[in-house]
Design a protein around this motif. Structure first.
Motif, PDB file in Angstrom:
ATOM      1  N   LEU A  29       1.078  -0.787   0.330  1.00  0.00           N
ATOM      2  CA  LEU A  29      -0.227   0.180  -0.057  1.00  0.00           C
ATOM      3  C   LEU A  29       0.923   1.641   0.028  1.00  0.00           C
ATOM      4  CD1 LEU A  29      -3.023  -1.092   2.952  1.00  0.00           C
ATOM      5  CD2 LEU A  29      -3.027  -1.237  -0.220  1.00  0.00           C
ATOM      6  N   ALA A  30       1.670   1.788   0.874  1.00  0.00           N
ATOM      7  CA  ALA A  30       2.702   2.294   0.773  1.00  0.00           C
ATOM      8  C   ALA A  30       3.090   3.028  -0.036  1.00  0.00           C
ATOM      9  CB  ALA A  30       3.999   2.478   1.765  1.00  0.00           C
ATOM     10  N   ASP A  31       3.611   1.353  -1.493  1.00  0.00           N
ATOM     11  CA  ASP A  31       4.778   1.428  -3.003  1.00  0.00           C
ATOM     12  C   ASP A  31       3.461   2.126  -3.682  1.00  0.00           C
ATOM     13  OD1 ASP A  31       6.700   1.376  -1.655  1.00  0.00           O
ATOM     14  OD2 ASP A  31       6.542  -0.800  -1.769  1.00  0.00           O
ATOM     15  N   GLY A  32       2.380   2.859  -3.133  1.00  0.00           N
ATOM     16  CA  GLY A  32       1.559   2.708  -4.162  1.00  0.00           C
ATOM     17  C   GLY A  32       0.324   1.210  -4.781  1.00  0.00           C
ATOM     18  N   ALA A  35      -6.073  -2.467  -2.239  1.00  0.00           N
ATOM     19  CA  ALA A  35      -5.964  -3.458  -1.379  1.00  0.00           C
ATOM     20  C   ALA A  35      -5.760  -4.629  -2.169  1.00  0.00           C
ATOM     21  CB  ALA A  35      -7.742  -2.895  -0.805  1.00  0.00           C
ATOM     22  N   VAL A  36      -6.726  -5.195  -3.816  1.00  0.00           N
ATOM     23  CA  VAL A  36      -6.174  -6.105  -4.377  1.00  0.00           C
ATOM     24  C   VAL A  36      -4.736  -6.666  -4.161  1.00  0.00           C
ATOM     25  CG1 VAL A  36      -7.042  -7.175  -6.232  1.00  0.00           C
ATOM     26  CG2 VAL A  36      -7.979  -6.224  -5.040  1.00  0.00           C
ATOM     27  N   ASP A  37      -3.795  -6.201  -4.511  1.00  0.00           N
ATOM     28  CA  ASP A  37      -2.479  -6.091  -4.482  1.00  0.00           C
ATOM     29  C   ASP A  37      -1.816  -6.704  -3.021  1.00  0.00           C
ATOM     30  OD1 ASP A  37      -2.489  -5.305  -7.315  1.00  0.00           O
ATOM     31  OD2 ASP A  37      -2.137  -3.047  -6.625  1.00  0.00           O
ATOM     32  N   LEU A 117      -8.922 -12.898  -8.604  1.00  0.00           N
ATOM     33  CA  LEU A 117      -9.421 -11.320  -7.940  1.00  0.00           C
ATOM     34  C   LEU A 117      -7.951 -10.569  -8.339  1.00  0.00           C
ATOM     35  CD1 LEU A 117     -10.157 -10.068  -4.949  1.00  0.00           C
ATOM     36  CD2 LEU A 117      -8.095 -11.430  -3.912  1.00  0.00           C
ATOM     37  N   HIS A 118      -6.851 -11.316  -8.866  1.00  0.00           N
ATOM     38  CA  HIS A 118      -5.956 -10.467  -9.440  1.00  0.00           C
ATOM     39  C   HIS A 118      -6.385  -9.952 -10.316  1.00  0.00           C
ATOM     40  CE1 HIS A 118      -2.363 -10.068 -11.912  1.00  0.00           C
ATOM     41  NE2 HIS A 118      -1.691  -9.579 -10.421  1.00  0.00           N
ATOM     42  N   ALA A 119      -7.447 -11.070 -11.958  1.00  0.00           N
ATOM     43  CA  ALA A 119      -7.382 -11.096 -12.935  1.00  0.00           C
ATOM     44  C   ALA A 119      -8.915  -8.945 -12.949  1.00  0.00           C
ATOM     45  CB  ALA A 119      -7.722 -11.593 -13.638  1.00  0.00           C
ATOM     46  N   ARG A 124      -1.272  -4.580 -10.114  1.00  0.00           N
ATOM     47  CA  ARG A 124       0.324  -4.793 -10.709  1.00  0.00           C
ATOM     48  C   ARG A 124       0.736  -6.743 -10.626  1.00  0.00           C
ATOM     49  NH1 ARG A 124       3.399  -1.522  -5.431  1.00  0.00           N
ATOM     50  NH2 ARG A 124       2.800   0.209  -6.734  1.00  0.00           N
ATOM     51  N   ALA A 125       1.690  -6.565 -11.535  1.00  0.00           N
ATOM     52  CA  ALA A 125       2.011  -8.259 -11.669  1.00  0.00           C
ATOM     53  C   ALA A 125       2.100  -9.445 -10.858  1.00  0.00           C
ATOM     54  CB  ALA A 125       3.286  -8.419 -12.730  1.00  0.00           C
ATOM     55  N   LEU A 126       1.650 -10.655 -10.828  1.00  0.00           N
ATOM     56  CA  LEU A 126       1.712 -11.430  -9.723  1.00  0.00           C
ATOM     57  C   LEU A 126       2.943 -11.646  -9.673  1.00  0.00           C
ATOM     58  CD1 LEU A 126      -0.616 -13.971 -10.238  1.00  0.00           C
ATOM     59  CD2 LEU A 126      -0.767 -12.343  -8.335  1.00  0.00           C
ATOM     60  N   PRO A 127       3.472 -11.703  -9.955  1.00  0.00           N
ATOM     61  CA  PRO A 127       5.353 -11.953 -10.151  1.00  0.00           C
ATOM     62  C   PRO A 127       5.730 -10.684  -8.765  1.00  0.00           C
ATOM     63  CG  PRO A 127       5.431 -12.681 -12.194  1.00  0.00           C
ATOM     64  CD  PRO A 127       3.616 -11.905 -11.456  1.00  0.00           C
TER      65      PRO A 127
END
Length: 140
Positions: A29-32, A35-37, A117-119, A124-127
């Motif tokens: 969160l601090a890196d932008g 919530a899903v990320d 959830l990611h899609a 951000r990318a999962l990796p």
């Protein structure tokens, strides 16, 4: 009695059952990240820190409330044996799903739930989100 002080935040809040997972979510969160990320990053850390409670081989569920108030869900309950209806078990002499054996096995729902959830909501990318968990795993 819980003696923890109340916590207030203006830039986002995370909660989990392990400090490393919460720390990672707060960092995202601090890196932008959104919530899903944060939730996806935290999930990967809990697989390592709480494997008996939060494993990739289990189920996963999410309720997401968008900033505009829209709500959407992800149901990651695993599938049981093919044909595993109530009648399926009763026809085989069971009053309930057995606790062991092939008819007790369910397919884990977490992988598909986290992919959905990611899609639907990640920025951000999962990796990238799972790299910190991989680093924790490598270091033991």
């Amino acid at each position: 009695m819980n003696r923890r002080p109340p916590t207030l935040a203006t830039g986002g809040m995370v909660a989990s059952s392990h400090p490393l997972a919460s720390q990672e979510g707060a960092r995202v969160l601090a890196d932008g990240g959104n919530a899903v990320d944060a939730a996806l990053a935290m999930a990967a850390v809990t697989w390592l820190t709480l494997p008996g409670q939060c494993g990739l081989g289990g189920d996963a569920f999410a309720v997401v409330r968008e900033p505009d108030g829209a709500v959407w869900t992800v149901n990651g309950s695993g599938y049981g044996p093919d044909g595993g209806t109530t009648g399926f078990y009763r026809d085989r002499g069971f009053d309930a799903i057995p606790l062991d054996g092939a008819l007790a096995v369910a397919v884990p729902g977490a992988p598909a739930a986290l992919a959905a959830l990611h899609a639907q909501g990640a920025s951000r990318a999962l990796p990238e989100l799972w790299e910190p968990a991989a680093r924790i795993a490598e270091r033991g």
